[in-house]
Enzyme design. Structure first.
Site, mmCIF file in Angstrom:
data_model
loop_
_atom_site.group_PDB
_atom_site.id
_atom_site.type_symbol
_atom_site.label_atom_id
_atom_site.label_comp_id
_atom_site.label_asym_id
_atom_site.label_seq_id
_atom_site.Cartn_x
_atom_site.Cartn_y
_atom_site.Cartn_z
ATOM 1 N N ARG A 118 -13.734 65.674 -60.629
ATOM 2 C CA ARG A 118 -13.186 64.314 -60.854
ATOM 3 C C ARG A 118 -11.734 64.180 -60.392
ATOM 4 O O ARG A 118 -10.979 63.352 -60.888
ATOM 5 C CB ARG A 118 -13.278 63.914 -62.334
ATOM 6 C CG ARG A 118 -14.693 63.851 -62.836
ATOM 7 C CD ARG A 118 -14.793 63.080 -64.138
ATOM 8 N NE ARG A 118 -16.162 63.105 -64.607
ATOM 9 C CZ ARG A 118 -16.676 64.083 -65.342
ATOM 10 N NH1 ARG A 118 -15.911 65.096 -65.707
ATOM 11 N NH2 ARG A 118 -17.925 64.045 -65.705
ATOM 12 N N LYS A 139 -6.042 55.818 -48.696
ATOM 13 C CA LYS A 139 -7.457 55.569 -48.391
ATOM 14 C C LYS A 139 -8.078 56.869 -47.903
ATOM 15 O O LYS A 139 -7.588 57.466 -46.938
ATOM 16 C CB LYS A 139 -7.588 54.523 -47.281
ATOM 17 C CG LYS A 139 -7.452 53.086 -47.753
ATOM 18 C CD LYS A 139 -7.846 52.159 -46.612
ATOM 19 C CE LYS A 139 -7.695 50.702 -46.967
ATOM 20 N NZ LYS A 139 -8.044 49.829 -45.837
ATOM 21 N N GLU A 181 -0.945 53.166 -32.761
ATOM 22 C CA GLU A 181 -0.654 52.756 -34.149
ATOM 23 C C GLU A 181 0.857 52.625 -34.386
ATOM 24 O O GLU A 181 1.297 51.798 -35.173
ATOM 25 C CB GLU A 181 -1.252 53.745 -35.160
ATOM 26 C CG GLU A 181 -2.773 53.849 -35.141
ATOM 27 C CD GLU A 181 -3.512 52.732 -35.897
ATOM 28 O OE1 GLU A 181 -2.884 51.737 -36.313
ATOM 29 O OE2 GLU A 181 -4.753 52.870 -36.042
ATOM 30 N N LYS A 221 4.317 51.238 -43.029
ATOM 31 C CA LYS A 221 3.051 51.380 -43.745
ATOM 32 C C LYS A 221 3.315 51.437 -45.249
ATOM 33 O O LYS A 221 2.647 50.777 -46.039
ATOM 34 C CB LYS A 221 2.327 52.643 -43.280
ATOM 35 C CG LYS A 221 1.089 52.946 -44.082
ATOM 36 C CD LYS A 221 -0.166 52.878 -43.291
ATOM 37 C CE LYS A 221 -1.400 52.917 -44.176
ATOM 38 N NZ LYS A 221 -2.491 53.656 -43.603
ATOM 39 N N GLU A 231 -5.621 46.314 -50.763
ATOM 40 C CA GLU A 231 -5.964 45.386 -49.675
ATOM 41 C C GLU A 231 -6.573 44.074 -50.159
ATOM 42 O O GLU A 231 -7.667 43.672 -49.777
ATOM 43 C CB GLU A 231 -6.913 46.069 -48.670
ATOM 44 C CG GLU A 231 -6.961 45.288 -47.358
ATOM 45 C CD GLU A 231 -7.638 46.050 -46.213
ATOM 46 O OE1 GLU A 231 -7.458 47.264 -46.109
ATOM 47 O OE2 GLU A 231 -8.315 45.367 -45.434
ATOM 48 N N ARG A 235 -2.005 43.896 -47.117
ATOM 49 C CA ARG A 235 -2.460 45.109 -46.415
ATOM 50 C C ARG A 235 -3.383 44.774 -45.250
ATOM 51 O O ARG A 235 -3.519 45.555 -44.313
ATOM 52 C CB ARG A 235 -3.136 46.089 -47.400
ATOM 53 C CG ARG A 235 -3.412 47.447 -46.765
ATOM 54 C CD ARG A 235 -3.780 48.532 -47.772
ATOM 55 N NE ARG A 235 -4.000 49.802 -47.078
ATOM 56 C CZ ARG A 235 -4.069 50.994 -47.663
ATOM 57 N NH1 ARG A 235 -3.923 51.098 -48.960
ATOM 58 N NH2 ARG A 235 -4.280 52.086 -46.956
ATOM 59 N N ASN A 239 -4.508 45.559 -40.145
ATOM 60 C CA ASN A 239 -5.658 45.471 -39.225
ATOM 61 C C ASN A 239 -5.282 44.823 -37.890
ATOM 62 O O ASN A 239 -6.162 44.557 -37.068
ATOM 63 C CB ASN A 239 -6.803 44.679 -39.868
ATOM 64 C CG ASN A 239 -7.428 45.447 -41.015
ATOM 65 O OD1 ASN A 239 -7.543 46.670 -40.952
ATOM 66 N ND2 ASN A 239 -7.794 44.745 -42.070
ATOM 67 N N HIS A 242 -7.106 45.563 -34.712
ATOM 68 C CA HIS A 242 -8.271 46.380 -35.062
ATOM 69 C C HIS A 242 -9.615 45.663 -34.923
ATOM 70 O O HIS A 242 -10.645 46.323 -34.831
ATOM 71 C CB HIS A 242 -8.131 46.930 -36.487
ATOM 72 C CG HIS A 242 -7.244 48.135 -36.560
ATOM 73 N ND1 HIS A 242 -5.917 48.094 -36.199
ATOM 74 C CD2 HIS A 242 -7.482 49.425 -36.924
ATOM 75 C CE1 HIS A 242 -5.378 49.290 -36.358
ATOM 76 N NE2 HIS A 242 -6.318 50.122 -36.795
ATOM 77 N N HIS A 246 -12.317 47.956 -33.187
ATOM 78 C CA HIS A 246 -13.561 48.442 -33.799
ATOM 79 C C HIS A 246 -14.770 48.069 -32.949
ATOM 80 O O HIS A 246 -15.710 48.853 -32.803
ATOM 81 C CB HIS A 246 -13.711 47.893 -35.226
ATOM 82 C CG HIS A 246 -12.749 48.510 -36.193
ATOM 83 N ND1 HIS A 246 -12.295 47.863 -37.330
ATOM 84 C CD2 HIS A 246 -12.130 49.717 -36.186
ATOM 85 C CE1 HIS A 246 -11.452 48.666 -37.981
ATOM 86 N NE2 HIS A 246 -11.337 49.786 -37.306
ATOM 87 N N HIS A 259 -9.311 56.204 -31.226
ATOM 88 C CA HIS A 259 -9.099 55.011 -32.055
ATOM 89 C C HIS A 259 -7.828 54.250 -31.626
ATOM 90 O O HIS A 259 -7.852 53.045 -31.417
ATOM 91 C CB HIS A 259 -9.018 55.432 -33.523
ATOM 92 C CG HIS A 259 -8.657 54.316 -34.442
ATOM 93 N ND1 HIS A 259 -9.478 53.230 -34.659
ATOM 94 C CD2 HIS A 259 -7.542 54.086 -35.188
ATOM 95 C CE1 HIS A 259 -8.898 52.393 -35.498
ATOM 96 N NE2 HIS A 259 -7.723 52.892 -35.829
#
Ligand SMILES: NC(=O)c1ccc[n+]([C@@H]2O[C@H](COP(=O)([O-])OP(=O)(O)OC[C@H]3O[C@@H](n4cnc5c(N)ncnc54)[C@H](O)[C@@H]3O)[C@@H](O)[C@H]2O)c1
Ligand SMILES: [Zn+2]
Length: 359
Positions: A118, A139, A181, A221, A231, A235, A239, A242, A246, A259
């Site tokens: 946990r 994340k 980025e 960031k 988000e 946040r 993107n 992006h 994507h 990426h």
């Protein structure tokens, strides 16, 4: 050495950026951990695992878990294998996991750390430029065959130790990827920094410039995720670029383009769309020149079908009806989120493709 403190909802943690930290990692870690599991991939292993493990062995019992390099290791299968290593090594609640590698390792090891017993402490040791982004913000995730990052959680590291000398061994495409980025963070935050970056030849960037850029990127960031960790609003600005990125990655097949290279192309499209939809005046010409000078694979666009890419965007969970949620710029450092009709996107994509292939 530079240190940036991130104020997360669960706890504060430091991002330490500097040279030769891989050989001093023991000094940067609390001494009361019972044992440490270093998780890395088989490329990073050959370059840096010995140094990191030697430093840690001065004070700790050290175990390792090595997974194949590449996005396909961010899988449920590899997650299970790494958990098996945790059990075999008898890691307990006082153990520490270290993620030594790029964003793939950071996400996988972070997700293991968030679920084993946990939750045990974990430290990110990023070794790519792109990981200045992924190692901050909490994340963590693995992929499902049906989509990227479908299984994950929010789980902040206890520290980020960023040895910028590890960037020396990065292949050229990964340097371009990381700077995709970095420039996104500049466009979101600072016109002066954006201008400076647009003059940079990323193949010849010095350690000092790299340290400055990574530190600034981390600040941007951090300030965004500190205001909106989950988000729900701000946040979303991260993107930027992006939505198309994507779609390009999915259309080409994951792994065919990095990426950050896809993000860079997505940023160019975002600029064009921002000019059209919100009447922004942006450095489109300078950015196009910069992308070409630094060998971003712009020509790939002409191999992709605009309608297909828009269909990909419509599958995205952020879509509303036939309109697609885009982060756009009113100007550099002033982002907004707008729904754009799919017909307009197809039209603008076709225009960009014609422009890129016509030159
Ligand atoms: N959690 C987040 O907020 C977040 C944000 C952005 C991206 N990501 C994730 O990050 C991943 C992409 O990260 P990445 O671009 O770092 O990819 P990566 O970790 O796959 O690294 C790219 C390649 O570079 C190699 N490599 C890494 N460090 C090296 C070094 N110092 N020298 C030589 N080779 C090295 C790796 O073995 C790999 O082949 C994706 O899975 C993406 O989903 C997560
Ligand atoms: Zn990204």
């Amino acid at each position: 050495m530079v240190s940036v403190t991130i104020h997360a909802t669960t706890h504060d943690y430091d991002v330490v950026i500097g040279k030769d930290l891989r050989n001093k990692v023991t000094e940067l870690i609390d001494s009361d951990y019972t044992s440490i599991l270093v998780i890395t991939d088989d490329k990073v292993e050959t370059h840096y695992l010995n140094e990191v493990a030697s430093s840690l062995k001065e004070n700790f019992e050290v175990h390792t878990a090595i997974v194949p390099a590449g996005e396909s290791s961010k899988s449920m299968r590899m997650y299970e294998k790494v958990l098996d290593r945790c059990v075999e090594a008898r890691l307990d609640r006082q153990s520490l996991i270290i993620a030594l590698g790029g964003g793939m390792i950071g996400d996988l090891a972070g997700y293991v750390a968030s679920t084993y017993l946990r939750g045990v402490d974990y430290i990110q040791m990023p070794t790519t430029i792109l990981a200045h982004d992924s190692s901050v913000g909490g994340k963590v995730a693995i992929n499902h065959p049906n989509g990227k990052n479908l299984i994950g959680s929010f789980y902040n590291p206890t520290k980020v130790i960023y040895d910028i000398e590890t960037i020396d061994t990065l292949p050229e495409s990964e340097i371009r990827s990381g700077y995709g980025e970095v420039i996104k963070h500049a466009f979101l935050s600072d016109e002066g920094w954006s201008k400076t970056l647009l003059e940079v030849d990323i193949q010849r960037v010095t350690k000092e410039q790299l340290e400055t850029d990574l530190t600034r990127g981390i600040h941007v960031k951090a300030s965004i995720v500190e205001q909106d960790e989950r988000e729900t609003g701000l946040r979303k600005h991260l993107n930027l670029g992006h939505t198309l990125a994507h779609a390009i990655e999915a259309e080409l097949g994951y792994g065919e383009i990095t990426h950050g290279e896809a993000v860079a192309i997505g940023l160019l499209f975002m600029m064009k769309l921002s000019e059209e939809v919100v009447g922004a005046e942006l450095p489109v010409k300078e950015f196009t020149e910069w992308l070409k000078k630094n060998n971003y694979p712009l020509s790939l666009l002409s191999t992709l079908d605009s309608e297909h890419m828009v269909e990909r965007m419509l599958w995205d969970k952020k879509t509303v009806g036939q309109e697609i949620n885009f982060v756009l710029l009113k100007k550099i450092s002033d982002a907004c989120v707008l729904n754009v009709d799919k017909k307009e996107i197809v039209k603008q994509l076709n225009l960009l493709k014609a422009e890129v292939s016509g030159e």
